[in-house]
Design an enzyme around this catalytic site. Structure first.
Site, PDB file in Angstrom:
ATOM      1  N   SER A  74      -3.612  31.109  29.077  1.00 57.37           N
ATOM      2  CA  SER A  74      -3.358  31.284  27.645  1.00 57.37           C
ATOM      3  C   SER A  74      -4.501  31.961  26.914  1.00 57.37           C
ATOM      4  CB  SER A  74      -3.072  29.924  26.992  1.00 57.37           C
ATOM      5  OG  SER A  74      -1.865  29.382  27.471  1.00 57.37           O
ATOM      6  N   THR A 139      -4.796  29.268  22.806  1.00 62.13           N
ATOM      7  CA  THR A 139      -3.899  30.191  22.105  1.00 62.13           C
ATOM      8  C   THR A 139      -4.287  30.403  20.649  1.00 62.13           C
ATOM      9  OG1 THR A 139      -2.081  29.689  23.617  1.00 62.13           O
ATOM     10  CG2 THR A 139      -1.502  30.630  21.487  1.00 62.13           C
ATOM     11  N   HIS A 301       3.517  22.064  32.616  1.00 66.33           N
ATOM     12  CA  HIS A 301       2.412  21.712  33.512  1.00 66.33           C
ATOM     13  C   HIS A 301       2.617  20.325  34.123  1.00 66.33           C
ATOM     14  CE1 HIS A 301      -0.255  25.086  33.243  1.00 66.33           C
ATOM     15  NE2 HIS A 301      -0.379  25.014  31.923  1.00 66.33           N
ATOM     16  N   ASP A 338       3.325  33.864  26.045  1.00 64.55           N
ATOM     17  CA  ASP A 338       2.084  34.369  26.625  1.00 64.55           C
ATOM     18  C   ASP A 338       2.174  34.540  28.135  1.00 64.55           C
ATOM     19  OD1 ASP A 338       2.334  31.617  26.829  1.00 64.55           O
ATOM     20  OD2 ASP A 338       0.273  31.165  26.264  1.00 64.55           O
ATOM     21  N   HIS A 339       2.976  33.686  28.767  1.00 65.41           N
ATOM     22  CA  HIS A 339       3.138  33.720  30.221  1.00 65.41           C
ATOM     23  C   HIS A 339       4.333  32.857  30.578  1.00 65.41           C
ATOM     24  CE1 HIS A 339       1.580  29.664  30.068  1.00 65.41           C
ATOM     25  NE2 HIS A 339       0.521  30.111  29.408  1.00 65.41           N
ATOM     26  N   HIS A 415       1.069  28.412  36.017  1.00 64.01           N
ATOM     27  CA  HIS A 415       1.851  29.437  35.323  1.00 64.01           C
ATOM     28  C   HIS A 415       2.539  30.338  36.343  1.00 64.01           C
ATOM     29  CE1 HIS A 415      -1.187  29.142  31.742  1.00 64.01           C
ATOM     30  NE2 HIS A 415      -0.379  28.092  31.825  1.00 64.01           N
TER      31      HIS A 415
END
Length: 460
Positions: A74, A139, A301, A338-339, A415
């Site tokens: 992030s 972030t 996560h 972001d991912h 991720h």
């Protein structure tokens, strides 16, 4: 055929306002599963639904890798889509000349990069940051801070004898951070000394004896401002924004709780977004607002898919609330991620099957059921029992803390490296179609809003 696509014309007006929504870890798989989750919640099959932003007229795909890693975190991704510069993993607001942990590279400002918040402030616009995580988390930090390590959120996190400034300090004293008009999220502990307690009786985390919340108030007042610090939902909903020109809302010691677990004292993302827009709209020059649904990522996560989908639904509600408050002809709204994460959506279930349950086709070859959603890695891994896969029928899958099955055992799911979706609506939103590098996004926003040092639509 959708008639609006046939009759629509390109909006090439200058974007007076910009709202950038970021679903942290919001993969395309997450979007597809959330449609079903939300639809089934209200009695539909679900697949046919669209989230609020999926109805936007323009979509694209952004490539998310860092300079030094093929799968982004992030911090490097935040630097990319907020400043327009690709960075190294774990670094915030710094060019790729700085590796993670390089305090000397952080100091002096030689490698510091600024972006949308800074450009908007220099253009005379109001600015805001809203998140469901700590406001010092990677972030939101990328919007105002420069840190060689995303974990340096408070002085306590810095290496011994370090001369680098922590992220919380940069929010209060930094040139960009100190000028942000609205900051809302969690993370009170990073602003208070360990000798102090917050409004809920939680001790601070800092070792430097500072009270950065009080310092924020004094700094704003010294510049002739009328600041207001708030720490619960009631204060947010009853606040008279006409009486203040800046607000710091820290609603939890750490991250805000998950929506499924939150008490009435904690505002939801849509409420924070609405209040931020109310306040920022007072600026005649317009505003830039960054809104993060950050707990999508933390749930993934933990391989807690139910929470991840619910947090995504909350982001969609915030987007919907924002759309109703602004003029679509002069406000550019971007929704992206972001991912991605490693969650997959598989099997051949019939329509209407619980997205959070088992597939309703035949069991696997070991005669045991399997879930529609699962992860490539993470804490949901369960060892085989007597040479047989764990029987999920023995688990309580309705528990929000149920960890969905993972192929590879790892304490924290990772991720994913694939592209993420970008949805756009408003002036110059057609720029966001196609496939592009993630760091293209802020340059396109700056072009549309006529901010920043680069080429803009006002220079056409």
């Amino acid at each position: 055929m959708q008639l609006h696509r046939v009759s629509s014309t390109l909006n090439k007006r200058t974007a007076k306002n910009v709202i950038l929504f970021l679903g942290d870890g919001m993969s395309i798989t997450t979007l597809a599963a959330t449609r079903v989750y939300l639809g089934q919640k209200y009695g539909h099959m679900g697949e046919e639904l669209k989230l609020s932003f999926e109805a936007f007229p323009y979509t694209g795909l952004a490539k998310t890798y860092c300079v030094d890693h093929n799968v982004a975190d992030s911090a490097c991704s935040g630097t990319a889509y907020l400043t327009g510069v690709k960075a190294n993993s774990g670094t915030v607001g710094l060019s790729a000349a700085v590796k993670r942990g390089d305090c000397d590279g952080q100091r002096g400002g030689i490698h510091a990069v600024t972006g949308l918040i800074d450009w908007a402030q220099k253009a005379g616009k109001a600015t805001g940051v809203v998140t469901t995580t700590r406001v010092t988390h990677a972030t939101p930090a990328a919007s105002y801070a420069h840190s060689a390590d995303r974990r340096w959120e408070a002085d306590t996190d810095l290496p011994p004898n370090s001369r680098c400034e922590d992220i919380a300090l940069q929010l209060i004293r930094g040139r960009v951070g100190s000028q942000i008009d609205v900051v809302m999220g969690g993370g009170r502990k990073n602003f208070l000394s360990r000798t102090l307690k917050d409004s809920q009786g939680n001790p601070g985390y800092r070792t430097d004896s500072l009270d950065l919340i009080k310092e924020w108030q004094l700094n704003k007042k010294s510049r002739g401002g009328t600041p207001k610090y708030i720490y619960n939902r009631t204060q947010l909903l009853t606040l008279d924004f006409r009486a203040y020109d800046s607000v710091l809302g820290l609603f939890a010691s750490d991250h805000l709780p998950y929506h499924l677990e939150a008490t009435e004292d904690v505002p939801v993302l849509s409420e924070m977004t609405q209040r931020a827009i109310q306040m920022l709209s007072a600026n005649k020059n317009g505003f830039f607002l960054f809104v993060e649904g950050g707990r999508i990522d933390t749930a993934h996560h933990e391989t807690k898919a139910r929470k991840a989908l619910d947090e995504t639904a909350e982001l969609a509600k915030a987007v919907e609330a924002a759309i109703k408050m602004v003029n679509p002809e002069e406000t550019l709204i971007i929704v992206t991620s972001d991912h991605s994460h490693t969650m997959t959506y598989s099997g051949y279930s019939k329509r209407g099957t619980d997205i959070l349950g088992f597939t309703n086709r035949l069991n696997a070859s070991d005669n045991l059921p399997y879930t529609t959603l699962s992860y490539a890695n993470g804490p949901g891994y369960k060892p085989h029992e007597k040479f047989q896969r764990h029987n999920l029928m023995m688990d309580d899958m309705n528990n929000p803390d149920f960890t969905y099955p993972s192929l590879v055992p790892i304490s924290r799911e990772t991720h994913g490296g694939e592209d993420v979706a970008v949805f756009a609506k408003g002036p110059w939103s057609h720029l966001f179609t196609g496939n592009y590098e993630q760091n293209f996004i802020p340059h396109a926003i700056a072009f549309a809003a006529c901010i920043g040092p680069g080429y803009t639509s006002c220079k056409l």
